[in-house]
Design an enzyme around this catalytic site. Structure first.
Site, PDB file in Angstrom:
ATOM      1  CG  ASP A   1      -2.479  -6.694  -4.713  1.00  0.00           C
ATOM      2  OD1 ASP A   1      -1.311  -6.844  -4.325  1.00  0.00           O
ATOM      3  OD2 ASP A   1      -3.431  -6.460  -3.940  1.00  0.00           O
TER       4      ASP A   1
ATOM      5  CG  ASP B   1      -4.772  -2.550  -9.402  1.00  0.00           C
ATOM      6  OD1 ASP B   1      -5.399  -2.665  -8.342  1.00  0.00           O
ATOM      7  OD2 ASP B   1      -4.182  -3.494  -9.966  1.00  0.00           O
TER       8      ASP B   1
END
Length: 221
Positions: free
Chosen positions: A16, A14
């Site tokens: 952010d 991922d």
């Protein structure tokens, strides 16, 4: 845990809250944008819960009663605030590039599965010079939003790997549930949005507090 990482040929990150410390700017930009769009201003906690989702799904979750005009206004303001106006810094988490270098040296492939738009990830790659570490990426424009496993299934298809040959690294319940649905082992990182108590519900093979711990985890595998 050791067995799972020894089998791991692909590490999917991922972005952010996992690789980049952008949670503060997302919260600030969303709150300012809501004000500008004349919508109720969400709390920091409420905004954090939608990080990782596509913007459409995030907006619907935060503002279920907004009309089409408000949606368009919010979208415009949020993009402008996040990219151009909000001064909140968004540094890479310490140790990110060293981790990528180590995984490359171990001949593992890297990928990104993010709720960011393609335009946003391209901009970040241009600013950081990190694109060359990743064999493929999937953004909000490319697949159904997390926690649907579509992003991960596309990445597996492209790389020709099986779920057990990959691991998903993320900081939210959306990342963990997406990986769980795809049958991919997962590692939770607590320096982003969700803490140990939330991440543990999705039976990750490990939970770490930062990228240095993650690097150590892969060093020992």
């Amino acid at each position: 845990m050791q067995h799972s990482l020894q089998c791991c040929r692909l590490v999917i990150f991922d972005w952010d809250g996992t690789v980049m410390d952008s949670v503060g700017r997302i919260v600030s930009a969303m709150q300012t944008s809501a004000k500008l769009a004349e919508l109720p201003v969400p709390t920091a906690y409420e905004v954090k819960q939608i990080i990782g989702l596509s913007l459409d799904l995030a907006f619907t979750s935060l503002f279920p009663c907004m009309n089409k005009q408000q949606h368009q206004s919010l979208f415009k303001h949020y993009r402008e605030q996040y990219v151009h106006h909000d001064p909140t810094p968004t540094p890479m988490f310490e140790g990110a590039e060293l981790l990528f270098q180590q995984l490359h040296q171990q001949q593992r492939q890297l990928a990104v599965a993010t709720g960011k738009a393609r335009k946003g990830l391209t901009r970040i790659f241009a600013e950081t010079g990190l694109a060359h570490y990743f064999v493929t990426t999937r953004c909000a424009d490319d697949a159904r939003s997390k926690p649907d496993p579509d992003m991960l299934l596309q990445i597996l298809h492209e790389t020709g790997l099986q779920p057990e040959q990959a691991v998903m690294v993320g900081d939210t319940s959306h990342d963990m549930l997406m990986a769980q649905k795809a049958g991919i082992p997962r590692i939770g990182v607590t320096h982003g949005v969700h803490g140990l108590d939330v991440l543990a519900k999705f039976e990750p093979i490990a939970i770490v507090d930062d990228l240095h711990q993650l690097k150590t985890l892969f060093s020992s595998s």
